[in-house]
Design an enzyme around this catalytic site. Structure first.
Site, PDB file in Angstrom:
ATOM      1  N   GLN A  85       0.856  -1.191   0.000  1.00 26.66           N
ATOM      2  CA  GLN A  85       0.000   0.000   0.000  1.00 26.66           C
ATOM      3  C   GLN A  85       0.891   1.240   0.000  1.00 26.66           C
ATOM      4  O   GLN A  85       2.101   1.137   0.191  1.00 26.66           O
ATOM      5  CB  GLN A  85      -0.955  -0.029   1.191  1.00 26.66           C
ATOM      6  CG  GLN A  85      -1.995  -1.134   1.073  1.00 26.66           C
ATOM      7  CD  GLN A  85      -2.956  -1.214   2.240  1.00 26.66           C
ATOM      8  OE1 GLN A  85      -2.778  -0.552   3.267  1.00 26.66           O
ATOM      9  NE2 GLN A  85      -3.981  -2.036   2.108  1.00 26.66           N
ATOM     10  N   SER A  93      -4.420  -9.013   5.756  1.00 26.07           N
ATOM     11  CA  SER A  93      -5.644  -8.348   5.315  1.00 26.07           C
ATOM     12  C   SER A  93      -6.665  -9.418   4.945  1.00 26.07           C
ATOM     13  O   SER A  93      -6.339 -10.343   4.201  1.00 26.07           O
ATOM     14  CB  SER A  93      -5.379  -7.446   4.105  1.00 26.07           C
ATOM     15  OG  SER A  93      -6.598  -7.104   3.447  1.00 26.07           O
ATOM     16  N   GLY A  94      -7.886  -9.267   5.453  1.00 25.31           N
ATOM     17  CA  GLY A  94      -8.926 -10.221   5.109  1.00 25.31           C
ATOM     18  C   GLY A  94      -9.365 -10.109   3.664  1.00 25.31           C
ATOM     19  O   GLY A  94      -9.421 -11.114   2.934  1.00 25.31           O
ATOM     20  N   SER A  95      -9.659  -8.887   3.218  1.00 20.74           N
ATOM     21  CA  SER A  95     -10.114  -8.715   1.832  1.00 20.74           C
ATOM     22  C   SER A  95      -9.031  -9.143   0.853  1.00 20.74           C
ATOM     23  O   SER A  95      -9.313  -9.793  -0.169  1.00 20.74           O
ATOM     24  CB  SER A  95     -10.535  -7.261   1.572  1.00 20.74           C
ATOM     25  OG  SER A  95      -9.436  -6.378   1.675  1.00 20.74           O
ATOM     26  N   ASP A 251     -11.620   2.064   3.094  1.00 17.33           N
ATOM     27  CA  ASP A 251     -11.742   0.680   2.643  1.00 17.33           C
ATOM     28  C   ASP A 251     -13.157   0.467   2.121  1.00 17.33           C
ATOM     29  O   ASP A 251     -14.140   0.804   2.781  1.00 17.33           O
ATOM     30  CB  ASP A 251     -11.475  -0.251   3.833  1.00 17.33           C
ATOM     31  CG  ASP A 251     -11.318  -1.711   3.439  1.00 17.33           C
ATOM     32  OD1 ASP A 251     -11.779  -2.093   2.346  1.00 17.33           O
ATOM     33  OD2 ASP A 251     -10.759  -2.471   4.241  1.00 17.33           O
ATOM     34  N   CYS A 255     -13.794  -4.974   5.827  1.00 18.94           N
ATOM     35  CA  CYS A 255     -12.471  -5.046   6.457  1.00 18.94           C
ATOM     36  C   CYS A 255     -12.331  -6.270   7.349  1.00 18.94           C
ATOM     37  O   CYS A 255     -12.892  -6.332   8.447  1.00 18.94           O
ATOM     38  CB  CYS A 255     -12.147  -3.784   7.255  1.00 18.94           C
ATOM     39  SG  CYS A 255     -10.436  -3.732   7.819  1.00 18.94           S
ATOM     40  N   GLY A 256     -11.577  -7.261   6.875  1.00 16.67           N
ATOM     41  CA  GLY A 256     -11.425  -8.519   7.595  1.00 16.67           C
ATOM     42  C   GLY A 256     -10.580  -8.427   8.846  1.00 16.67           C
ATOM     43  O   GLY A 256     -10.974  -8.898   9.915  1.00 16.67           O
ATOM     44  N   THR A 257      -9.402  -7.813   8.753  1.00 21.14           N
ATOM     45  CA  THR A 257      -8.550  -7.699   9.942  1.00 21.14           C
ATOM     46  C   THR A 257      -9.165  -6.736  10.958  1.00 21.14           C
ATOM     47  O   THR A 257      -9.047  -6.937  12.171  1.00 21.14           O
ATOM     48  CB  THR A 257      -7.138  -7.235   9.566  1.00 21.14           C
ATOM     49  OG1 THR A 257      -7.222  -6.123   8.663  1.00 21.14           O
ATOM     50  CG2 THR A 257      -6.351  -8.364   8.901  1.00 21.14           C
TER      51      THR A 257
END
EC number: 5.1.1.8
Length: 345
Positions: A85, A93-95, A251, A255-257
């Site tokens: 990033q 990161s989940g996504s 995002d 947001c997974g995390t």
């Protein structure tokens, strides 16, 4: 062509959040573990040069991430990856895990088996196990078993000139988050407020990292609050989130995390138990299922094992190249599209 470097990217998004996957031309990254490779990307000039080449203009854009697909270092893993990033390389990161899983299976890098394929991802934060529901050659959804998540500190008070004294939860969900109930800054999580939420998030992130230090007790390469995630509850009980990302964007996914970190706060407050499943909704209305799989410990600290379920979609294939005579090889960012913090890049 006289290109100096070429990298092939598979374009993927997870519930609206772009997570391109570098599937070809990735240079060898030094390090005996993914965590060591993450450290190299964030500290060595050549590592920073690679990140800037892929994520900054004119080859990159402010929206989304680029995932470097790497050979797994862990014997149980099918592939490794690191998230690039604008500010730095990130551990988890989940996504992006859903994007990488979708890319591996739909490109054929990992053999797809129907109706279900299990893919183990090697990340700097640990192993992430992805269970993909597959049919007719595509991933319909991916369920991630995330790394252990834990609370660093609840109800930390921070004095701000803009909003007075606010409370934040400092938590780990694969990276460190500051979780903030959005009502404290007088906003709602909706698309019309995206710019204002991002501006507030950047102010708070800077203030938090100046005021306090967080370091993972077992993985020193993971330190500092990476993101501020605003949270709220919708009328149907779903968790509404907006994770704000440097240098100035929101995002698009739930947001997974961030939801993993937030689930740790719910568990710590007695609002979630093993077996519970919650719905989380993003600023654009896309959704994840967030589950509490198990309780565990990290360095003697109570922790949980979250699950995140969402969908990834491929939408293109591209090749990024570098002309050896290009004077903009290092990349750049402008405040007109990247936000006020772009001046610090």
């Amino acid at each position: 062509m006289r290109w100096k470097r070429t990298i092939q990217l598979l374009d993927v998004h997870c519930e609206g959040e772009i997570g391109k996957v570098a599937i070809g031309g990735v240079p060898k990254i030094p390090g005996n573990s993914i965590a060591e490779q993450l450290h190299w990307l964030n500290t060595d000039p050549k590592g920073q040069e690679l990140r800037r080449f892929l994520v900054l203009e004119p080859r990159g854009a402010p929206i989304g991430s680029v995932n470097l697909l790497l050979p797994a270092k862990h014997p149980e893993a099918d592939a490794g990856f690191i998230i690039l990033q604008p500010d730095q390389a990130h551990a988890s990161s989940g996504s992006n895990s859903i994007c990488v899983t979708t890319a591996l299976l739909e490109s054929g890098i990992v053999e797809m088996k129907e109706p279900e394929t299990v893919v183990t991802l090697d990340t700097a934060a640990g192993l992430v196990r992805a269970t993909a529901t597959c049919r007719d050659g595509r991933c319909e959804k991916v369920r991630l078993t995330m790394v252990p998540s834990f609370v660093h500190e609840l109800d930390v008070e921070l004095e701000t000139p803009q909003w007075g004294r606010i409370k934040i939860d400092l938590c780990y969900g694969g990276i460190f988050y500051a979780l903030v109930d959005v009502g404290q800054i007088g906003l709602k999580i909706e698309k019309a407020n995206a710019a204002a939420l991002v501006q507030a998030g950047m102010i708070l992130k800077d203030a938090i990292n100046r005021a306090m230090t967080v370091v993972h007790p077992e993985i020193p390469a993971i330190s500092g609050v990476a993101y501020v995630m605003f949270r709220d509850i919708d009328s149907d009980g779903a968790i509404r989130t907006c994770t704000t990302m440097w240098p100035g964007r929101a995002d698009r996914s739930p947001c997974g995390t961030g939801n993993s970190a937030n689930l740790a706060t719910l568990h710590a407050r007695g609002k979630a138990k093993v077996g519970d499943v919650f719905k989380s909704r993003s600023i654009i209305g896309s959704e994840f299922e967030v589950g509490l799989l198990a309780e565990t410990e990290v360095a003697g600290k109570p922790a949980i094992i979250p699950t995140i379920t969402g969908r990834g979609f491929t939408f293109g294939l591209s090749q990024v190249a570098l002309d050896p005579f290009d004077p903009m090889a290092e990349g750049f960012a402008m405040t007109d599209v990247w936000g006020p913090s772009a001046g610090d890049i």
